[in-house]
Design a protein around this motif. Sequence first.
Motif, PDB file in Angstrom:
ATOM      1  N   VAL A   8       1.414  -6.128   5.032  1.00 47.09           N
ATOM      2  CA  VAL A   8       1.591  -5.161   6.783  1.00 47.09           C
ATOM      3  C   VAL A   8       0.304  -6.607   7.014  1.00 47.09           C
ATOM      4  O   VAL A   8       0.736  -6.638   8.757  1.00 47.09           O
ATOM      5  CB  VAL A   8       0.317  -4.142   6.456  1.00 47.09           C
ATOM      6  CG1 VAL A   8       0.411  -3.376   7.572  1.00 47.09           C
ATOM      7  CG2 VAL A   8       1.599  -3.194   6.017  1.00 47.09           C
ATOM      8  N   THR A   9      -0.887  -6.528   6.691  1.00 41.17           N
ATOM      9  CA  THR A   9      -1.777  -7.342   7.004  1.00 41.17           C
ATOM     10  C   THR A   9      -1.418  -8.819   7.366  1.00 41.17           C
ATOM     11  O   THR A   9      -1.678 -10.284   8.361  1.00 41.17           O
ATOM     12  CB  THR A   9      -2.699  -8.104   6.304  1.00 41.17           C
ATOM     13  OG1 THR A   9      -3.133  -6.115   6.144  1.00 41.17           O
ATOM     14  CG2 THR A   9      -4.303  -8.106   7.396  1.00 41.17           C
TER      15      THR A   9
ATOM     16  N   GLN B 295      -2.584  -4.690  10.815  1.00 38.99           N
ATOM     17  CA  GLN B 295      -2.073  -5.926  10.883  1.00 38.99           C
ATOM     18  C   GLN B 295      -3.381  -6.734  11.345  1.00 38.99           C
ATOM     19  O   GLN B 295      -2.804  -7.845  11.693  1.00 38.99           O
ATOM     20  CB  GLN B 295      -0.886  -5.520  12.628  1.00 38.99           C
ATOM     21  CG  GLN B 295      -0.279  -4.678  11.804  1.00 38.99           C
ATOM     22  CD  GLN B 295      -0.567  -3.159  11.567  1.00 38.99           C
ATOM     23  OE1 GLN B 295      -1.344  -2.921  12.264  1.00 38.99           O
ATOM     24  NE2 GLN B 295       0.818  -2.381  11.834  1.00 38.99           N
TER      25      GLN B 295
END
Length: 397
Positions: free
Chosen positions: A244-245, A301
């Motif tokens: 996600v990040t 994010q």
Amino acid sequence: MTDLTQGEQRRETEAAWGAVLSMSLCVAMLIAAEFMPVSLLTPIARGLGATSGQTGQAISISGFFAVATSLLITTVAGRLNRKAVLIAMTALMLISLAMVAMAPSFAVLMLARALLGICVGGFWSLATSVIMRLVPATAVPRALGLMYGGQAIAAAFAAPIGSYLGEIIGWRGVFWALTPIVAVNLVWHVVALPSLPARSRQSFGAFIGLLRRGYFRRGLLAVTFSWGSAFTMFTYLRPFLEQVTGVGVEAFSLMLLGLGCAGFVGSALSGRLVGSRVERLLCLPALIMGGCTAALLLAGQSPVATGLLLFVWGAMNTAMSVIWMSWMARTVADQPEAAGGLMVAAIQASILLGALIGGLLLDVFSVTATFTGSVILAGVAVVLAGNGKRLLNPVRR
């Protein structure tokens, strides 16, 4: 005469805090020993001819034995001096580390980890009741904060240092490097801890009696959901940050370091902020940590936002232990050892179940489903804790 009395009191106070520091070091070494295989999983598996999945069970088996020991220790220990029991637990940790370092096979590794689980369950079950006997009641939250500072140290540095040293001296060398520190801690226990005779013989009836107390039973459920929520999220933090990040190994390591360092803030502040109305703080850990996890689902994010949220999460993660153990010390002061055993059993079981639930959600759905599950568990914990009034001993309100 008065000056002599004051001098004696000063020496007793210094000795008590020296004993607290000795226990803090033991906490740091327990956490480091318990979770060190996480950062050395691949080389350990390769060295013992096992799969990574099999080697991962070395963490699970220590948790299983910690649960069992936390429920048995006060009964098995009987009327043994608690100083002797704590020294024995630390000696067992030293033996476990040496066995891991010399392990010729996967079976020996698992046996060594089982011994460590006994040490973890035994030490944690008695730790709060011992702290209550070392310092005055008003200083218990501060002493707990200091002891859990050892947890923050291990959380911040054990994994990255273990991973780094593993490349230089090998995974066996890392475990050998821990042994002299534990040996020093063992000697420190012998010197610093005062004699702590058992106050009464414990039995399983004490557990049943505690579970019949509605306020303690409700608190134990809140503890279970609080730690279950935390480890549903924490166990699967790496896949979230990667997927996600979108961070790499270096950024991931820095975020873990920041999360661990935040524990120093949490242990220091909680030890000072926990006052006479600890019940007002009981919902905060699940509320703030669950809120951070929910915010990660929305802002995960962004590496900057993620790093800040993890710092807050890490601070509250350590504060959670101080807050809930302070609650236990005040509401179940008549049965601290039995209450400590039940608390540790609930925490260890919730860690295992949290990792299991999170893994199922990850495999069946996605890592965002895992984090959503963590938020739901936190919500249940908040509802159970409420404003804390229903978690108070009605006799002491």
